[in-house]
Write a protein that holds these residues in place. Structure first.
Motif, PDB file in Angstrom:
ATOM      1  N   LEU A 129       0.783  -1.064   0.103  1.00 20.31           N
ATOM      2  CA  LEU A 129       0.094   0.055  -0.010  1.00 20.31           C
ATOM      3  C   LEU A 129       0.902   1.408  -0.050  1.00 20.31           C
ATOM      4  CD1 LEU A 129      -3.089   0.954   0.198  1.00 20.31           C
ATOM      5  CD2 LEU A 129      -2.657   1.080   2.624  1.00 20.31           C
ATOM      6  N   PHE A 130       1.802   1.220   0.834  1.00 18.09           N
ATOM      7  CA  PHE A 130       2.873   2.260   0.866  1.00 18.09           C
ATOM      8  C   PHE A 130       3.375   2.584  -0.553  1.00 18.09           C
ATOM      9  CE2 PHE A 130       7.306   4.140   1.697  1.00 18.09           C
ATOM     10  CZ  PHE A 130       6.649   5.438   2.332  1.00 18.09           C
ATOM     11  N   VAL A 131       3.974   1.355  -1.043  1.00 15.77           N
ATOM     12  CA  VAL A 131       4.521   1.841  -2.509  1.00 15.77           C
ATOM     13  C   VAL A 131       3.507   2.229  -3.619  1.00 15.77           C
ATOM     14  CG1 VAL A 131       5.543   0.211  -4.276  1.00 15.77           C
ATOM     15  CG2 VAL A 131       6.276   0.064  -2.057  1.00 15.77           C
ATOM     16  N   LEU A 132       2.277   1.766  -3.718  1.00  8.25           N
ATOM     17  CA  LEU A 132       1.520   2.101  -4.340  1.00  8.25           C
ATOM     18  C   LEU A 132       1.064   3.875  -4.162  1.00  8.25           C
ATOM     19  CD1 LEU A 132      -1.451  -0.708  -4.546  1.00  8.25           C
ATOM     20  CD2 LEU A 132       0.258   0.235  -6.314  1.00  8.25           C
ATOM     21  N   ILE A 133       0.953   4.237  -2.980  1.00  5.93           N
ATOM     22  CA  ILE A 133       0.666   5.464  -2.631  1.00  5.93           C
ATOM     23  C   ILE A 133       1.983   6.273  -3.003  1.00  5.93           C
ATOM     24  CG2 ILE A 133       0.438   7.207  -0.767  1.00  5.93           C
ATOM     25  CD1 ILE A 133      -1.288   5.132   0.612  1.00  5.93           C
ATOM     26  N   GLY A 134       3.240   5.857  -2.857  1.00  3.38           N
ATOM     27  CA  GLY A 134       4.435   6.641  -3.365  1.00  3.38           C
ATOM     28  C   GLY A 134       4.409   6.751  -4.971  1.00  3.38           C
ATOM     29  N   ALA A 135       4.205   5.575  -5.744  1.00  3.59           N
ATOM     30  CA  ALA A 135       4.190   5.691  -7.292  1.00  3.59           C
ATOM     31  C   ALA A 135       3.004   6.630  -7.587  1.00  3.59           C
ATOM     32  CB  ALA A 135       3.842   4.276  -7.664  1.00  3.59           C
ATOM     33  N   ALA A 136       1.733   6.625  -7.072  1.00  2.00           N
ATOM     34  CA  ALA A 136       0.697   7.858  -7.241  1.00  2.00           C
ATOM     35  C   ALA A 136       1.162   8.927  -7.031  1.00  2.00           C
ATOM     36  CB  ALA A 136      -0.484   7.299  -6.711  1.00  2.00           C
ATOM     37  N   ALA A 137       1.999   9.145  -6.048  1.00  2.00           N
ATOM     38  CA  ALA A 137       2.527  10.627  -5.547  1.00  2.00           C
ATOM     39  C   ALA A 137       3.562  10.893  -6.564  1.00  2.00           C
ATOM     40  CB  ALA A 137       3.023  10.741  -4.219  1.00  2.00           C
ATOM     41  N   ILE A 138       4.431  10.182  -6.972  1.00  2.00           N
ATOM     42  CA  ILE A 138       5.436  10.483  -8.067  1.00  2.00           C
ATOM     43  C   ILE A 138       4.683  10.873  -9.408  1.00  2.00           C
ATOM     44  CG2 ILE A 138       7.351   9.662  -9.509  1.00  2.00           C
ATOM     45  CD1 ILE A 138       8.059   8.414  -6.937  1.00  2.00           C
ATOM     46  N   LEU A 139       3.589  10.120  -9.888  1.00  2.00           N
ATOM     47  CA  LEU A 139       2.969  10.049 -11.119  1.00  2.00           C
ATOM     48  C   LEU A 139       2.450  11.533 -10.895  1.00  2.00           C
ATOM     49  CD1 LEU A 139       1.793   8.966 -14.080  1.00  2.00           C
ATOM     50  CD2 LEU A 139       0.115   8.110 -12.653  1.00  2.00           C
ATOM     51  N   PHE A 140       1.604  11.902 -10.207  1.00  2.00           N
ATOM     52  CA  PHE A 140       0.948  13.154  -9.911  1.00  2.00           C
ATOM     53  C   PHE A 140       1.935  14.352  -9.913  1.00  2.00           C
ATOM     54  CE2 PHE A 140      -0.307  16.758  -7.005  1.00  2.00           C
ATOM     55  CZ  PHE A 140      -1.250  17.079  -7.576  1.00  2.00           C
ATOM     56  N   LEU A 141       3.063  14.240  -9.332  1.00  2.00           N
ATOM     57  CA  LEU A 141       4.198  15.357  -9.509  1.00  2.00           C
ATOM     58  C   LEU A 141       4.832  15.299 -10.948  1.00  2.00           C
ATOM     59  CD1 LEU A 141       5.956  14.972  -6.146  1.00  2.00           C
ATOM     60  CD2 LEU A 141       4.592  16.798  -6.772  1.00  2.00           C
ATOM     61  N   ALA A 142       4.723  14.239 -11.681  1.00  2.00           N
ATOM     62  CA  ALA A 142       5.503  14.117 -12.999  1.00  2.00           C
ATOM     63  C   ALA A 142       4.317  14.832 -13.837  1.00  2.00           C
ATOM     64  CB  ALA A 142       5.633  12.872 -13.468  1.00  2.00           C
ATOM     65  N   LEU A 143       3.039  14.675 -13.601  1.00  2.00           N
ATOM     66  CA  LEU A 143       2.086  15.114 -14.669  1.00  2.00           C
ATOM     67  C   LEU A 143       2.146  16.807 -14.233  1.00  2.00           C
ATOM     68  CD1 LEU A 143      -0.478  12.598 -14.379  1.00  2.00           C
ATOM     69  CD2 LEU A 143       0.803  13.055 -16.336  1.00  2.00           C
ATOM     70  N   GLN A 144       2.187  16.973 -13.032  1.00  2.00           N
ATOM     71  CA  GLN A 144       1.975  18.530 -12.755  1.00  2.00           C
ATOM     72  C   GLN A 144       3.025  19.280 -13.381  1.00  2.00           C
ATOM     73  OE1 GLN A 144      -1.393  19.473 -11.607  1.00  2.00           O
ATOM     74  NE2 GLN A 144      -0.073  20.718 -10.082  1.00  2.00           N
ATOM     75  N   ALA A 145       4.339  18.681 -13.254  1.00  2.00           N
ATOM     76  CA  ALA A 145       5.485  19.370 -13.818  1.00  2.00           C
ATOM     77  C   ALA A 145       5.530  19.612 -15.348  1.00  2.00           C
ATOM     78  CB  ALA A 145       6.869  18.736 -13.232  1.00  2.00           C
ATOM     79  N   ALA A 146       5.065  18.590 -15.995  1.00  2.00           N
ATOM     80  CA  ALA A 146       4.790  18.555 -17.161  1.00  2.00           C
ATOM     81  C   ALA A 146       3.773  19.537 -17.900  1.00  2.00           C
ATOM     82  CB  ALA A 146       4.895  17.176 -17.708  1.00  2.00           C
ATOM     83  N   ASN A 147       2.771  19.830 -16.920  1.00  2.00           N
ATOM     84  CA  ASN A 147       1.780  20.911 -17.215  1.00  2.00           C
ATOM     85  C   ASN A 147       0.628  19.971 -17.949  1.00  2.00           C
ATOM     86  OD1 ASN A 147       1.055  23.254 -16.872  1.00  2.00           O
ATOM     87  ND2 ASN A 147       2.150  24.325 -18.517  1.00  2.00           N
ATOM     88  N   LEU A 148       0.644  18.723 -17.776  1.00  2.00           N
ATOM     89  CA  LEU A 148      -0.309  17.597 -18.311  1.00  2.00           C
ATOM     90  C   LEU A 148      -1.454  17.728 -17.481  1.00  2.00           C
ATOM     91  CD1 LEU A 148       1.944  15.274 -19.837  1.00  2.00           C
ATOM     92  CD2 LEU A 148       0.772  17.071 -20.986  1.00  2.00           C
TER      93      LEU A 148
END
Length: 168
Positions: free
Chosen positions: A12-31
């Motif tokens: 569960l912790f790994v899934l939450i971490g992966a979701a957070a990284i995906l969210f930050l990557a999409l925000q940084a790429a303006n997507l």
């Protein structure tokens, strides 16, 4: 039993971490744009949009006030038609002007809004006619090189010859 319980928590912790990284990557790429504000759409015509892309920022005084929603080509006027989604909490006069700028020397392009002085504000469906196209770096370099070549050509043509014409 204890081991499988720990495995579930670690997973569960790994899934939450992966979701957070995906969210930050999409925000940084303006997507990804998580704005829950109401918005109104306006359009503008540009002769040249350079490298402007959908989802690019629309800024006024450095503050993001909207996003580029769509870019189309108008085959009647032979211009790029840009649809902007402006946040509803920001109101701009009808005679506002738009220009395409670049963040930094080689950064991403965005649209800057210069407010006008009209009494009435922009509403959904309005078309902004006062626009300034993007400055394309390749065109500037070409103009600079062409002007330098023209200057050196005219300088050598107007320089007197250095040959001597004295008789001995």
């Amino acid at each position: 039993m204890q081991r499988s319980k720990n495995d579930v928590w670690v997973g569960l912790f790994v899934l939450i971490g992966a979701a957070a990284i995906l969210f930050l990557a999409l925000q940084a790429a303006n997507l990804l744009n998580l704005s829950f504000q109401s918005s109104y759409r306006v359009e503008a015509n540009f002769d040249n949009i350079g490298g402007l892309k959908p989802k690019a920022a629309v800024r006024s005084s450095g503050v993001v006030v909207g996003r580029v929603e769509d870019i189309m080509f108008d085959d009647k006027t032979f211009q790029a038609r840009v649809r902007l989604a402006m946040e509803g909490r920001y109101a701009f006069p009808k005679d506002s002007s738009l220009k395409i700028l670049t963040s930094g020397l080689l950064g991403e392009q965005y649209i800057s809004v210069e407010p006008g002085g009209a009494d009435k504000n922009l509403v959904a469906g309005d078309v902004i006619n006062q626009t300034q196209s993007a400055v394309v770096l390749e065109n500037l370099i070409g103009q600079f090189l062409f002007s330098k070549a023209a200057d050196s050509g005219s300088a050598s043509a107007s320089a007197p010859s250095s040959g001597s014409s004295e008789k001995k």
